[in-house]
Design a protein around this motif. Sequence first.
Motif, PDB file in Angstrom:
ATOM      1  N   ASN A  29       0.808  -1.218   0.000  1.00  0.00           N
ATOM      2  CA  ASN A  29       0.000   0.000   0.000  1.00  0.00           C
ATOM      3  C   ASN A  29       0.843   1.270   0.000  1.00  0.00           C
ATOM      4  O   ASN A  29       0.533   2.238   0.691  1.00  0.00           O
ATOM      5  N   GLU A  84      -5.150   2.364   5.749  1.00  0.00           N
ATOM      6  CA  GLU A  84      -4.708   0.977   5.677  1.00  0.00           C
ATOM      7  C   GLU A  84      -3.203   0.917   5.929  1.00  0.00           C
ATOM      8  O   GLU A  84      -2.487   1.876   5.638  1.00  0.00           O
ATOM      9  N   SER A 107      -3.727   4.015  -0.102  1.00  0.00           N
ATOM     10  CA  SER A 107      -5.062   4.088   0.490  1.00  0.00           C
ATOM     11  C   SER A 107      -4.935   4.511   1.945  1.00  0.00           C
ATOM     12  O   SER A 107      -4.307   3.808   2.743  1.00  0.00           O
TER      13      SER A 107
END
Length: 248
Positions: free
Chosen positions: A180, A229, A226
């Motif tokens: 991520n 997260e 994101s």
Amino acid sequence: MNNRADSFDATLSGQVDAQGFAFVEGDRMRSLLIAEGELTDWAAFVDSWNHLELDEYLAAKGRFRRRRHATFSAAADGPVVPQPHQAHFQSLQYNTLQGDIQRWFEPVDASVVNGATLRTILRFCHGFFGKLATPAIRWHIEVHQFRIEATADSAGEPTPEGSHRDGVDYVLVLLVDRKNIASGTTTIHSPDGKLLGDFTLTHALDAALIDDHRVYHGVTPVIPLSAGEPAFRDVLVVTFRAVAELPG
């Protein structure tokens, strides 16, 4: 090594010798490693990054880095041997942010130190760097597990000291995992600041091999893709420094 790995190794040696660094894609790096040993505990090796401790020495700049540290030694023609836990030290010449202090980090877990994956990586480095170097009597080897964490409010800085040298002879930077995150681009510079190359370690076992005498290296900050997260970049850094044999 098998013939294919021998060919890869010779090409990489030529690249590092010619330009001071080489980028190695993960599939190619895997071939080089399994020619030296096994990666049978890879899953446990990757999971060990979930158990790193905060780097308290960076408290003034944020709490985005976790790490563990271990030291090894090896004769030029002997095995790589673990050493008692000790401090990590860099002079201000090489680390203007945290130089001239002894930094004690939590040790790399014994299961990682004695595991197949790390031993294979160290065996590869010993052979590869040994071919590049003027024959060394003995190597001082340091292993660093790093996790750089990023949040929506704060980017993670893999190299908060900026573009730098480590004050050693050779460096391996090996990507273990990333989740991520965007960016985290490795940049290679000449001593006068000229950009010589850049690449992003994106897949497991993507690696950089660096002649620390000849080039500087850095990594751009990482940011989450994101928000909310977990976002992190996990790397293994291995450094080799030639030292004189102690008398007696």
